[in-house]
Design a protein around this motif. Structure first.
Motif, PDB file in Angstrom:
ATOM      1  N   THR A 123     -52.126  -4.408  -1.559  1.00 52.28           N
ATOM      2  CA  THR A 123     -52.507  -3.815  -0.283  1.00 52.28           C
ATOM      3  C   THR A 123     -53.658  -2.828  -0.408  1.00 52.28           C
ATOM      4  N   HIS A 124     -53.471  -1.778  -1.220  1.00 57.69           N
ATOM      5  CA  HIS A 124     -54.509  -0.756  -1.271  1.00 57.69           C
ATOM      6  C   HIS A 124     -55.796  -1.265  -1.912  1.00 57.69           C
ATOM      7  N   SER A 125     -55.709  -2.308  -2.719  1.00 54.81           N
ATOM      8  CA  SER A 125     -56.933  -2.869  -3.293  1.00 54.81           C
ATOM      9  C   SER A 125     -57.863  -3.390  -2.202  1.00 54.81           C
ATOM     10  N   PHE A 126     -57.304  -3.846  -1.080  1.00 49.40           N
ATOM     11  CA  PHE A 126     -58.136  -4.285   0.043  1.00 49.40           C
ATOM     12  C   PHE A 126     -58.850  -3.099   0.681  1.00 49.40           C
ATOM     13  N   VAL A 127     -58.143  -1.983   0.776  1.00 51.01           N
ATOM     14  CA  VAL A 127     -58.744  -0.763   1.313  1.00 51.01           C
ATOM     15  C   VAL A 127     -59.888  -0.303   0.408  1.00 51.01           C
ATOM     16  N   ARG A 128     -59.655  -0.324  -0.898  1.00 51.55           N
ATOM     17  CA  ARG A 128     -60.694   0.092  -1.843  1.00 51.55           C
ATOM     18  C   ARG A 128     -61.892  -0.852  -1.795  1.00 51.55           C
ATOM     19  N   LEU A 145     -64.848  -8.688   6.623  1.00 57.56           N
ATOM     20  CA  LEU A 145     -63.872  -8.509   5.550  1.00 57.56           C
ATOM     21  C   LEU A 145     -62.636  -9.313   5.911  1.00 57.56           C
ATOM     22  N   ILE A 146     -62.133 -10.081   4.953  1.00 55.35           N
ATOM     23  CA  ILE A 146     -60.953 -10.911   5.219  1.00 55.35           C
ATOM     24  C   ILE A 146     -59.967 -10.783   4.068  1.00 55.35           C
ATOM     25  N   THR A 147     -58.681 -10.679   4.415  1.00 61.30           N
ATOM     26  CA  THR A 147     -57.625 -10.671   3.417  1.00 61.30           C
ATOM     27  C   THR A 147     -56.632 -11.792   3.711  1.00 61.30           C
ATOM     28  N   MET A 148     -55.812 -12.116   2.709  1.00 63.39           N
ATOM     29  CA  MET A 148     -54.811 -13.180   2.854  1.00 63.39           C
ATOM     30  C   MET A 148     -53.414 -12.580   2.962  1.00 63.39           C
ATOM     31  N   THR A 149     -52.693 -12.996   3.995  1.00 63.68           N
ATOM     32  CA  THR A 149     -51.344 -12.508   4.211  1.00 63.68           C
ATOM     33  C   THR A 149     -50.378 -13.692   4.268  1.00 63.68           C
ATOM     34  N   TYR A 150     -49.159 -13.462   4.746  1.00 60.92           N
ATOM     35  CA  TYR A 150     -48.154 -14.528   4.811  1.00 60.92           C
ATOM     36  C   TYR A 150     -47.096 -14.146   5.844  1.00 60.92           C
ATOM     37  N   LEU A 151     -46.409 -15.130   6.369  1.00 61.32           N
ATOM     38  CA  LEU A 151     -45.399 -14.945   7.405  1.00 61.32           C
ATOM     39  C   LEU A 151     -44.295 -13.974   6.996  1.00 61.32           C
ATOM     40  N   GLY A 152     -44.096 -13.814   5.681  1.00 65.04           N
ATOM     41  CA  GLY A 152     -43.089 -12.878   5.189  1.00 65.04           C
ATOM     42  C   GLY A 152     -43.373 -11.440   5.569  1.00 65.04           C
ATOM     43  N   SER A 153     -44.520 -11.177   6.156  1.00 68.48           N
ATOM     44  CA  SER A 153     -44.857  -9.830   6.628  1.00 68.48           C
ATOM     45  C   SER A 153     -44.051  -9.453   7.862  1.00 68.48           C
ATOM     46  N   GLU A 154     -43.668 -10.453   8.651  1.00 68.39           N
ATOM     47  CA  GLU A 154     -42.977 -10.172   9.910  1.00 68.39           C
ATOM     48  C   GLU A 154     -41.607 -10.817  10.024  1.00 68.39           C
ATOM     49  N   LYS A 155     -41.316 -11.765   9.147  1.00 68.31           N
ATOM     50  CA  LYS A 155     -39.995 -12.398   9.129  1.00 68.31           C
ATOM     51  C   LYS A 155     -39.469 -12.394   7.706  1.00 68.31           C
ATOM     52  N   VAL A 156     -38.166 -12.349   7.577  1.00 62.21           N
ATOM     53  CA  VAL A 156     -37.562 -12.321   6.241  1.00 62.21           C
ATOM     54  C   VAL A 156     -37.654 -13.712   5.609  1.00 62.21           C
ATOM     55  N   ILE A 157     -38.291 -13.772   4.458  1.00 59.98           N
ATOM     56  CA  ILE A 157     -38.398 -15.001   3.685  1.00 59.98           C
ATOM     57  C   ILE A 157     -37.622 -14.798   2.389  1.00 59.98           C
ATOM     58  N   ALA A 158     -36.668 -15.671   2.141  1.00 56.64           N
ATOM     59  CA  ALA A 158     -35.837 -15.540   0.946  1.00 56.64           C
ATOM     60  C   ALA A 158     -36.703 -15.484  -0.305  1.00 56.64           C
ATOM     61  N   ASN A 159     -36.356 -14.584  -1.202  1.00 53.25           N
ATOM     62  CA  ASN A 159     -37.022 -14.422  -2.505  1.00 53.25           C
ATOM     63  C   ASN A 159     -38.446 -13.880  -2.414  1.00 53.25           C
ATOM     64  N   TYR A 160     -38.840 -13.376  -1.246  1.00 54.50           N
ATOM     65  CA  TYR A 160     -40.176 -12.805  -1.103  1.00 54.50           C
ATOM     66  C   TYR A 160     -40.154 -11.292  -1.331  1.00 54.50           C
ATOM     67  N   GLY A 161     -39.001 -10.696  -1.171  1.00 55.28           N
ATOM     68  CA  GLY A 161     -38.753  -9.315  -1.559  1.00 55.28           C
ATOM     69  C   GLY A 161     -39.803  -8.304  -1.142  1.00 55.28           C
ATOM     70  N   VAL A 162     -40.191  -7.488  -2.091  1.00 54.47           N
ATOM     71  CA  VAL A 162     -41.105  -6.384  -1.821  1.00 54.47           C
ATOM     72  C   VAL A 162     -42.466  -6.863  -1.341  1.00 54.47           C
ATOM     73  N   MET A 163     -42.818  -8.113  -1.635  1.00 54.08           N
ATOM     74  CA  MET A 163     -44.119  -8.607  -1.193  1.00 54.08           C
ATOM     75  C   MET A 163     -44.187  -8.678   0.335  1.00 54.08           C
ATOM     76  N   GLY A 164     -43.068  -8.881   0.993  1.00 57.27           N
ATOM     77  CA  GLY A 164     -43.053  -8.862   2.451  1.00 57.27           C
ATOM     78  C   GLY A 164     -43.485  -7.518   2.997  1.00 57.27           C
ATOM     79  N   LEU A 165     -43.048  -6.442   2.332  1.00 61.03           N
ATOM     80  CA  LEU A 165     -43.446  -5.098   2.734  1.00 61.03           C
ATOM     81  C   LEU A 165     -44.942  -4.888   2.482  1.00 61.03           C
ATOM     82  N   CYS A 166     -45.416  -5.406   1.358  1.00 62.75           N
ATOM     83  CA  CYS A 166     -46.840  -5.276   1.042  1.00 62.75           C
ATOM     84  C   CYS A 166     -47.702  -5.989   2.084  1.00 62.75           C
ATOM     85  N   LYS A 167     -47.285  -7.176   2.482  1.00 63.68           N
ATOM     86  CA  LYS A 167     -48.074  -7.934   3.451  1.00 63.68           C
ATOM     87  C   LYS A 167     -48.026  -7.285   4.833  1.00 63.68           C
ATOM     88  N   ALA A 168     -46.891  -6.680   5.194  1.00 56.87           N
ATOM     89  CA  ALA A 168     -46.818  -5.965   6.468  1.00 56.87           C
ATOM     90  C   ALA A 168     -47.796  -4.798   6.471  1.00 56.87           C
TER      91      ALA A 168
END
Length: 259
Positions: A123-128, A145-168
């Motif tokens: 996440t913060h690497s995009f800011v930098r 500027l464009i970054t890549m995210t994933y649906l796990g940012s807004e919905k719970v995806i099994a086994n995505y864990g902390v990365m969901g928080l990062c994408k949000a």
């Protein structure tokens, strides 16, 4: 036949290429076909070997070291771009990392250092990157500027864990930076692809099941490809996307609309 999207005269930085199946490979290919001059980065000498066939195939001249955990490498990347081109028209951020235990474990069990590392790289690497790119984008009269995210940012995806928080957090950063940089004609967007098998995805348990579900449940009943993502990105960084900023743009065969 001239490409529908025209990026002639534009200079772009593309991060995150690991191999031929990487999302960023499709992005680089699409941007180059549209006429852009592309600079790509590699994380270390080990990963550079996997890039060599791509560099050769696409005719990329500028391949630079960028390890976002080492600030000096980012400084060097932008210094070299400034020295050679004197501007930058777009930059693509496609980097994420979390420790395996934090990715597969419960969010409530995430270690403090693991959480900090995942947020820093993902996440913060995009800011930098945005902060370093800003002066060069200004020299170009604005850019993207464009970054890549994933649906796990807004919905719970099994086994995505902390990365969901990062994408949000990444998507929130996209909105805030779009607001802050808009007066300089700098657009900031996030692209949210559906599941596809990349090196990063291979580290997520049960990912084959996610891909099967995407084919079964999405309105178009198919998976996306790096080329599909590249087509969207090349549009967003082109003049055709000049009034699009602050958004999360899905390319997932419609899967995100399914409850």
């Amino acid at each position: 036949m001239k490409p529908i999207i025209n990026l002639e005269g534009k200079v772009g930085l593309i991060t995150g290429i690991a191999n031929e199946k990487s999302i960023s490979t499709g992005v680089a290919e699409s941007c180059i076909e549209a006429g852009a001059k592309v600079i790509i980065t590699y994380q270390n000498e080990k990963t550079l070997a996997f890039l060599e066939p791509i560099v050769s195939r696409l005719g990329v001249e500028d391949v630079l070291l960028l390890d976002v955990t080492k600030p000096e490498t980012m400084d060097e990347v932008f210094a070299k771009i400034d020295a050679k081109y004197g501007k930058l028209d777009f930059a693509i951020h496609s980097m994420a990392f979390a420790k395996r235990d934090d990715l597969h474990g419960r969010v409530v069990d995430t270690s403090a250092d693991g959480f900090a590392l995942a947020m820093d790289v993902s996440t913060h690497s995009f800011v930098r990157l945005a902060r370093k790119a800003e002066p060069l984008l200004e020299k170009a009269g604005g850019g993207s500027l464009i970054t890549m995210t994933y649906l796990g940012s807004e919905k719970v995806i099994a086994n995505y864990g902390v990365m969901g928080l990062c994408k949000a957090a990444l998507e929130a950063a996209t909105r805030y930076m779009a607001f802050e940089l808009g007066s300089k004609n700098i657009r900031v967007n996030a692209v949210s692809p559906g599941p596809l098998m990349t090196r990063a995805a291979s580290g997520i348990a049960g990912f084959d099941g996610l891909m099967a579900a995407a084919v079964d449940r999405s309105p178009l009943h198919r998976l996306v490809t790096p080329e599909d993502i590249g087509a969207l990105v090349s549009f967003l960084v082109s003049d055709a996307g000049r009034n699009m900023s602050g958004g999360v743009h899905f390319v997932d065969a419609g899967y995100n609309i399914i409850g």
